[in-house]
Design an enzyme around this catalytic site. Sequence first.
Site, short mmCIF file in Angstrom:
data_model
loop_
_atom_site.label_atom_id
_atom_site.label_comp_id
_atom_site.label_asym_id
_atom_site.label_seq_id
_atom_site.Cartn_x
_atom_site.Cartn_y
_atom_site.Cartn_z
N THR A 53 28.90 -7.90 36.54
CA THR A 53 29.22 -6.48 36.71
C THR A 53 30.70 -6.30 36.48
O THR A 53 31.50 -7.16 36.88
CB THR A 53 28.85 -5.98 38.12
OG1 THR A 53 29.58 -4.78 38.41
CG2 THR A 53 29.17 -7.01 39.19
N CYS A 66 30.93 -1.28 31.36
CA CYS A 66 29.90 -1.37 32.39
C CYS A 66 28.77 -2.16 31.77
O CYS A 66 28.37 -1.87 30.63
CB CYS A 66 29.44 0.02 32.83
SG CYS A 66 28.05 -0.04 33.99
N THR A 67 28.24 -3.11 32.48
CA THR A 67 27.27 -4.02 31.86
C THR A 67 25.96 -3.33 31.49
O THR A 67 25.17 -3.88 30.72
CB THR A 67 26.98 -5.22 32.78
OG1 THR A 67 26.61 -4.76 34.09
CG2 THR A 67 28.21 -6.12 32.88
#
Length: 232
Positions: free
Chosen positions: A83, A196-197
């Site tokens: 994350t 953002c993953t």
Amino acid sequence: MKTIGLLGGMSWESSAEYYRIANEYVKARLGGHHSAKIVLYSVDFAEIEKCQSAGRWDEAAVLLKAAAQSIERAGADILVLCTNTMHKLAEELKASIRIPFLHIAEATGQEIIHQGVKTVGLLGTRYTMEQDFYKGKLLEMGLTVVVPPEEERQVVHRIIYDELCLGRVNGASREQYQRIIQGLIAQGAQGIILGCTEITLLIKQKDVPVPVFDTTSIHAIKAAEFCLASSP
């Protein structure tokens, strides 16, 4: 082969991408039936999200440090926090374990520099776009970082939490992101960080006219490279 420790679940949709990418990379390098050695600890994201929204980062740190220590005890040789946002707690996590910690912003910055890009647009949660824990790492590496204006930051953040973290991928949201990205390019961005993953679920390189830096892929591949560092 070394063992990767994945601290995921934030959200599990992107953690699944980490698992897939690392295994595909190892198989491509070694062939046959090879796969990555991985220890995965997946948290309950609802607990973490409550801490985020309430600003209780110290409580989130307690949860993640316990998870990191469990990963270390399970035999991992490196910790990979799956994350971007929770890298706000990177220093606390590093201090709680003895194994190396692979920082997502540092890995991403190295790839940006390798590609010769100087100015990048950053998309992510509002924590990542507005606070210094992530942008600061990139600035230390000599990069210039631009972010969307406040109203557009709210849009980016909402789509992440209300859609992508729930596994919802909407074409209309992709178009909104593309408009926001065009604004970053107008500000001088030569590349775009998917910081953002989950954003990799929505935006691909084909959707953007400048280089895209997919932090999920970059981070997972760096972990896989570490995994193979001792292999022939």
